[in-house]
Design a protein around this motif. Sequence first.
Motif, PDB file in Angstrom:
ATOM      1  N   TYR A  13       0.783  -1.107   0.131  1.00 33.67           N
ATOM      2  CA  TYR A  13       0.102  -0.061   0.014  1.00 33.67           C
ATOM      3  C   TYR A  13       0.958   1.310  -0.049  1.00 33.67           C
ATOM      4  O   TYR A  13       1.479   1.289   0.909  1.00 33.67           O
ATOM      5  N   ALA A  18       2.471  -4.426   3.066  1.00 36.63           N
ATOM      6  CA  ALA A  18       1.363  -4.803   4.324  1.00 36.63           C
ATOM      7  C   ALA A  18       1.740  -6.599   4.174  1.00 36.63           C
ATOM      8  O   ALA A  18       1.673  -7.131   5.498  1.00 36.63           O
ATOM      9  N   THR A  44      -4.907  -8.397   5.594  1.00 35.81           N
ATOM     10  CA  THR A  44      -4.803  -8.481   4.086  1.00 35.81           C
ATOM     11  C   THR A  44      -4.346  -9.587   3.303  1.00 35.81           C
ATOM     12  O   THR A  44      -4.866  -9.856   2.152  1.00 35.81           O
TER      13      THR A  44
END
Length: 220
Positions: A13, A18, A44
Motif C-alpha cells: 500500500y 503490508a 490483508t
Amino acid sequence: APVIQVSQLTKRYRGKAAVDSLSFTVQPGRVTGFLGPNGAGKSTTMQLMLGLTRPDEGSATVGGRPYRELVQPLRTVGALLEARSVHPGRSAYHHLLWLAQSQRLPRRRVDEVLDLVGLGDVAHQRAGGFSLGMGQRLDIAAAMLGDPGVLLLDEPVNGLDPAGVRWIRDLMKRLAAEGRTVFVSSHLVNEMAVTADHLIVIGRGKLIADCPTVAFVADN
Ligand code: ADP
Ligand code: ADP
C-alpha cells in the motif's frame, strides 16, 4: 495435500509492504492459527486469499485454485472477515434464508447451520437482541451455508466474553475434527495457544514461525 497455499505473496500500500513475500501452506483436519500483532498483515492476507484485493507478487490458492477461479466458491470456502451485523429487526432464520436463496443454496442448510452454531432455539427472535458472541456465531453460520471444506475467520473472538470465546473455540475444533480446514487469525497468543493445533506467525508482513502450537509455546 495442503488446502491453502500461499506462495511469495506480496501486497503493498503506497509502496509499503503490508504482506511481504509470505509463503506457507495450511492442512485440513486441524485448526491453524494465524498469529500476529495488529497491523501485521493478517487481514490483508485473508483478503488476498479471497480475491478481494490483488497481490503485487506471488499467489494464494484455496482448494487448488485462486479464489476467483473456483467453480463453486461458496461450497469451497466460507469466511468471516468482520462482523457484518444482520439487520437488527430481522431474525437469524430470515437472514440465513435470504442468504441461502440469493446464493442458490439449498433451504435445508438454514436449519443445519443454525444447529451447528447453537442458535436453533433463538432463530426466530430479532437478531438485534443477540449478544456479540451470538452475532459472531450467526456470521459463522452464514459462512457455513455452502457447507465449505475451508473456513477463514478473521479475529472471530475479538471483544467476546469468556463464554462467547469458548463457544467459538469449541466450534472451530469441532469443524476441524470433521476434516475441515480452519484458518483463524488472532493477535492473542494465549488464545491461539489453546485453540490452534498449528501456528503461522507473522510480523510486519513476514513469516516468523510455522510450527505445531506446542513447539511455539515451548519457545516463547
Ligand atoms: P492485521 O490484520 O494483522 O491487523 P492488516 O492486514 O489489517 O493487519 O494491515 C497490515 C498493514 O497494511 C497495516 O499497516 C495497515 O495499516 C495496512 N493496510 C491494510 N489495508 C490497507 C489499505 N486498504 N490501504 C492502506 N493500508 C492498508
Ligand atoms: P484488522 O486489525 O482486523 O485488520 P483494521 O481496523 O486494521 O482491522 O482494518 C479494517 C479494514 O480497514 C481492513 O479492510 C483493512 O484493509 C482496512 N485498512 C486497515 N488499515 C488501513 C489504512 N491505513 N488505510 C486504509 N484502509 C485500511
